[in-house]
Design a protein around this motif. Sequence first.
Motif, mmCIF file in Angstrom:
data_model
loop_
_atom_site.group_PDB
_atom_site.id
_atom_site.type_symbol
_atom_site.label_atom_id
_atom_site.label_comp_id
_atom_site.label_asym_id
_atom_site.label_seq_id
_atom_site.Cartn_x
_atom_site.Cartn_y
_atom_site.Cartn_z
ATOM 1 N N UNK A 75 0.810 -1.296 -0.065
ATOM 2 C CA UNK A 75 0.027 -0.045 0.099
ATOM 3 C C UNK A 75 0.900 1.237 -0.126
ATOM 4 N N UNK A 76 0.397 2.441 0.108
ATOM 5 C CA UNK A 76 1.187 3.637 0.218
ATOM 6 C C UNK A 76 2.023 3.319 1.458
ATOM 7 N N UNK A 77 3.418 3.763 1.321
ATOM 8 C CA UNK A 77 4.433 3.687 2.479
ATOM 9 C C UNK A 77 4.358 4.713 3.329
ATOM 10 N N UNK A 78 3.521 5.892 2.909
ATOM 11 C CA UNK A 78 3.557 7.106 3.898
ATOM 12 C C UNK A 78 4.728 7.578 4.291
ATOM 13 N N UNK A 79 5.502 7.922 3.262
ATOM 14 C CA UNK A 79 7.106 8.652 3.411
ATOM 15 C C UNK A 79 6.889 9.662 4.563
ATOM 16 N N UNK A 80 7.931 9.737 5.213
ATOM 17 C CA UNK A 80 8.090 10.913 6.217
ATOM 18 C C UNK A 80 8.188 12.119 5.480
ATOM 19 N N UNK A 81 8.906 12.051 4.379
ATOM 20 C CA UNK A 81 9.134 13.342 3.444
ATOM 21 C C UNK A 81 8.886 12.801 2.127
ATOM 22 N N UNK A 82 7.603 12.919 1.797
ATOM 23 C CA UNK A 82 6.866 12.316 0.565
ATOM 24 C C UNK A 82 7.115 13.011 -0.821
ATOM 25 N N UNK A 118 6.563 10.824 -9.416
ATOM 26 C CA UNK A 118 7.291 11.113 -8.294
ATOM 27 C C UNK A 118 7.520 10.239 -7.258
ATOM 28 N N UNK A 119 6.523 9.110 -7.191
ATOM 29 C CA UNK A 119 6.529 8.344 -6.078
ATOM 30 C C UNK A 119 7.530 6.999 -6.383
ATOM 31 N N UNK A 120 8.625 6.816 -5.632
ATOM 32 C CA UNK A 120 9.438 5.789 -5.693
ATOM 33 C C UNK A 120 9.048 4.477 -5.649
ATOM 34 N N UNK A 121 7.697 4.197 -5.188
ATOM 35 C CA UNK A 121 7.304 2.879 -5.005
ATOM 36 C C UNK A 121 6.059 2.704 -6.013
ATOM 37 N N UNK A 194 14.569 6.527 0.768
ATOM 38 C CA UNK A 194 14.055 7.870 0.707
ATOM 39 C C UNK A 194 13.708 8.769 1.748
ATOM 40 N N UNK A 195 14.522 8.572 2.924
ATOM 41 C CA UNK A 195 14.007 9.326 4.062
ATOM 42 C C UNK A 195 13.285 8.745 5.189
ATOM 43 N N UNK A 219 18.428 9.502 0.773
ATOM 44 C CA UNK A 219 18.153 10.998 1.018
ATOM 45 C C UNK A 219 16.752 11.216 0.403
ATOM 46 N N UNK A 220 15.879 11.946 1.130
ATOM 47 C CA UNK A 220 14.454 12.168 0.689
ATOM 48 C C UNK A 220 14.430 12.963 -0.512
ATOM 49 N N UNK A 221 13.671 12.339 -1.444
ATOM 50 C CA UNK A 221 13.448 13.038 -2.826
ATOM 51 C C UNK A 221 13.279 14.532 -2.846
ATOM 52 N N UNK A 222 12.545 15.136 -1.700
ATOM 53 C CA UNK A 222 12.015 16.249 -1.823
ATOM 54 C C UNK A 222 13.271 17.199 -1.530
#
Length: 266
Positions: A75-82, A118-121, A194-195, A219-222
């Motif tokens: 499912x969505x990984x809910x990145x810390x810095x999406x 943009x989503x790496x997943x 990705x962070x 490193x976060x993509x943002x």
Amino acid sequence: MKNSAVLVDLTKCIGCGSCTVACKLWNDLEYSATGVEGNAHGFDAELDQNSWCVVDYEKVTNQAGEEVLRFAKHQCMHCLEPACRTVCFADAITVSPDTGAVIYNPQKCVGCRYCMIACPYDVPKYEWDKIFPSVIKCQMCENKVAAGEAPACTCVCPSNALIFGDRDEVLAEAKARIAADSNYVNYVYGENEVGGARWLYISDVPFEELGFPMNLPTVPIEKPVHNFGKLQPAVYGGAAVILGGLGLYTRRRMKIAAEKKEKGGK
């Protein structure tokens, strides 16, 4: 819980599909008791408006050299810095200040689908078959979590494969399980990718064999995007000066040419 997270222990998942059913029921999606949604597609599994998460399976060899059937919930990984939030200029994707979940607001979405790129997943999907389509992704039951409850999928797991809690505590539990059992792969997927993410996985087989994207940057993509953004005023300002100068030069040349032509004609 502002630092919420979920630990997924893939050694305990039995592929019953209860999590997908609970997700559909809680989020008022079309219900179908299909159980396992896909086969060895990983994060590329087909999601539609009726599936915000999928359970895939693959026959693999574990750390003990045994051939086993392994299931993996995606499912969505809910990145810390999406990254999806970074590229969304319509502010349709935000991070909840109450739970940390990455939230999508279809009312603000303009349908550019930059989040999908943009989503790496490769998580966000699009409702191509609808007249007024939206982007599809897990919301981590943000309204339930904000009320002090756990996400719907974690509440119904019969094998205790999904553990919800504070991210620091969940991460500590993941590492404790790995340290206590040599059958686990010595890696917590989602800790640093990705962070970092709010969905963390442990497994007794390599993650790449289960369709997980590997070799992602830590490193976060943002951050690179924001660093580039800091240069925009200078870039645009410099471009304006150069283009303005070229414009003045061109007009001057055209004026001189016109005067010469007029004199020649006389």
